[in-house]
Design a protein around this motif. Sequence first.
Motif, PDB file in Angstrom:
ATOM      1  N   SER A   1       9.680  -6.447 -15.214  1.00 47.10           N
ATOM      2  CA  SER A   1      10.453  -5.266 -14.805  1.00 47.10           C
ATOM      3  C   SER A   1      11.418  -4.857 -15.908  1.00 47.10           C
ATOM      4  O   SER A   1      11.572  -3.667 -16.206  1.00 47.10           O
ATOM      5  CB  SER A   1      11.230  -5.559 -13.515  1.00 47.10           C
ATOM      6  OG  SER A   1      10.357  -5.865 -12.465  1.00 47.10           O
TER       7      SER A   1
ATOM      8  N   ASP B   1      15.143  -9.132  -7.087  1.00 43.37           N
ATOM      9  CA  ASP B   1      14.090  -9.934  -6.481  1.00 43.37           C
ATOM     10  C   ASP B   1      14.760 -11.076  -5.729  1.00 43.37           C
ATOM     11  O   ASP B   1      15.483 -11.866  -6.328  1.00 43.37           O
ATOM     12  CB  ASP B   1      13.166 -10.443  -7.581  1.00 43.37           C
ATOM     13  CG  ASP B   1      11.941 -11.169  -7.050  1.00 43.37           C
ATOM     14  OD1 ASP B   1      11.879 -11.441  -5.839  1.00 43.37           O
ATOM     15  OD2 ASP B   1      11.050 -11.455  -7.857  1.00 43.37           O
TER      16      ASP B   1
ATOM     17  N   PHE C   1       8.400 -11.764 -12.659  1.00 41.03           N
ATOM     18  CA  PHE C   1       8.489 -10.395 -12.132  1.00 41.03           C
ATOM     19  C   PHE C   1       9.707  -9.681 -12.723  1.00 41.03           C
ATOM     20  O   PHE C   1       9.623  -8.519 -13.122  1.00 41.03           O
ATOM     21  CB  PHE C   1       8.560 -10.440 -10.601  1.00 41.03           C
ATOM     22  CG  PHE C   1       8.662  -9.099  -9.951  1.00 41.03           C
ATOM     23  CD1 PHE C   1       7.574  -8.248  -9.901  1.00 41.03           C
ATOM     24  CD2 PHE C   1       9.857  -8.681  -9.375  1.00 41.03           C
ATOM     25  CE1 PHE C   1       7.667  -7.000  -9.294  1.00 41.03           C
ATOM     26  CE2 PHE C   1       9.957  -7.444  -8.765  1.00 41.03           C
ATOM     27  CZ  PHE C   1       8.856  -6.605  -8.725  1.00 41.03           C
ATOM     28  N   LEU C   2      10.834 -10.377 -12.825  1.00 37.29           N
ATOM     29  CA  LEU C   2      12.042  -9.783 -13.396  1.00 37.29           C
ATOM     30  C   LEU C   2      11.853  -9.461 -14.878  1.00 37.29           C
ATOM     31  O   LEU C   2      12.271  -8.395 -15.345  1.00 37.29           O
ATOM     32  CB  LEU C   2      13.238 -10.725 -13.225  1.00 37.29           C
ATOM     33  CG  LEU C   2      13.722 -10.958 -11.799  1.00 37.29           C
ATOM     34  CD1 LEU C   2      14.855 -11.977 -11.791  1.00 37.29           C
ATOM     35  CD2 LEU C   2      14.167  -9.663 -11.154  1.00 37.29           C
TER      36      LEU C   2
ATOM     37  N   GLY D   1      18.434 -11.135  -9.574  1.00 37.95           N
ATOM     38  CA  GLY D   1      17.527 -11.998  -8.835  1.00 37.95           C
ATOM     39  C   GLY D   1      18.280 -13.079  -8.087  1.00 37.95           C
ATOM     40  O   GLY D   1      19.428 -13.401  -8.399  1.00 37.95           O
TER      41      GLY D   1
ATOM     42  N   VAL E   1      10.693  -6.866  -4.429  1.00 37.98           N
ATOM     43  CA  VAL E   1      10.463  -8.280  -4.173  1.00 37.98           C
ATOM     44  C   VAL E   1       9.006  -8.592  -4.467  1.00 37.98           C
ATOM     45  O   VAL E   1       8.108  -7.850  -4.081  1.00 37.98           O
ATOM     46  CB  VAL E   1      10.792  -8.632  -2.702  1.00 37.98           C
ATOM     47  CG1 VAL E   1      10.531 -10.096  -2.430  1.00 37.98           C
ATOM     48  CG2 VAL E   1      12.221  -8.265  -2.363  1.00 37.98           C
ATOM     49  N   SER E   2       8.788  -9.675  -5.170  1.00 40.57           N
ATOM     50  CA  SER E   2       7.416 -10.127  -5.403  1.00 40.57           C
ATOM     51  C   SER E   2       7.114 -11.257  -4.426  1.00 40.57           C
ATOM     52  O   SER E   2       7.820 -12.246  -4.384  1.00 40.57           O
ATOM     53  CB  SER E   2       7.251 -10.619  -6.844  1.00 40.57           C
ATOM     54  OG  SER E   2       8.103 -11.712  -7.087  1.00 40.57           O
ATOM     55  N   TYR E   3       6.090 -11.072  -3.626  1.00 44.31           N
ATOM     56  CA  TYR E   3       5.707 -12.098  -2.661  1.00 44.31           C
ATOM     57  C   TYR E   3       4.555 -12.894  -3.234  1.00 44.31           C
ATOM     58  O   TYR E   3       3.414 -12.458  -3.214  1.00 44.31           O
ATOM     59  CB  TYR E   3       5.273 -11.466  -1.336  1.00 44.31           C
ATOM     60  CG  TYR E   3       6.416 -10.900  -0.541  1.00 44.31           C
ATOM     61  CD1 TYR E   3       7.273 -11.748   0.149  1.00 44.31           C
ATOM     62  CD2 TYR E   3       6.656  -9.543  -0.495  1.00 44.31           C
ATOM     63  CE1 TYR E   3       8.335 -11.249   0.876  1.00 44.31           C
ATOM     64  CE2 TYR E   3       7.704  -9.029   0.226  1.00 44.31           C
ATOM     65  CZ  TYR E   3       8.539  -9.886   0.915  1.00 44.31           C
ATOM     66  OH  TYR E   3       9.586  -9.386   1.634  1.00 44.31           O
TER      67      TYR E   3
ATOM     68  N   CYS F   1      13.148 -14.994  -6.926  1.00 45.78           N
ATOM     69  CA  CYS F   1      12.684 -14.692  -8.286  1.00 45.78           C
ATOM     70  C   CYS F   1      11.971 -15.849  -8.966  1.00 45.78           C
ATOM     71  O   CYS F   1      11.297 -15.638  -9.967  1.00 45.78           O
ATOM     72  CB  CYS F   1      13.828 -14.187  -9.138  1.00 45.78           C
ATOM     73  SG  CYS F   1      15.097 -15.388  -9.561  1.00 45.78           S
TER      74      CYS F   1
END
Length: 135
Positions: A13, A1, A9-10, A45, A122-124, A4
């Motif tokens: 995951s 990510d 999110f990490l 990240g 990737v988390s936006y 991050c």
Amino acid sequence: DFACGSGIFLAQSYKRIVQYWQKENCNKKLTFNILSRLLTNSIFGVELDEKSIKVAAFSLYLALLDFLEPRDVWLMNGETFPLLINDSNSKKKLNIGHNLYRTDSISENGDFEKNHYDIIAVSYTHLTLPTIYSV
């Protein structure tokens, strides 16, 4: 990510990766060493903010501990958490991790670019959509 932040999110995951490992290895006991290896081999990240990258590491450590029995949490066999943060601006150059890079993900030639990644996700969270006006 590549952005991050605090690592939510990490961490999620990572939990999915561990659950997949459990499904594929139903006869094996999930140990601290296996959890550490899954973390250091699977999760990466990048974050510019110094405090956020530390929170991300902490979030990942908590996610790791979620899979251990309470009697195992105290790391009786001398295990230590894997070093995750790589901060080229840190005054402490010893014990640098290779999972969470404190740098600008847009700048070129960052240390994180030297790794090979199978999947990049990737988390936006701060995505700005254009405003559409109607007349």
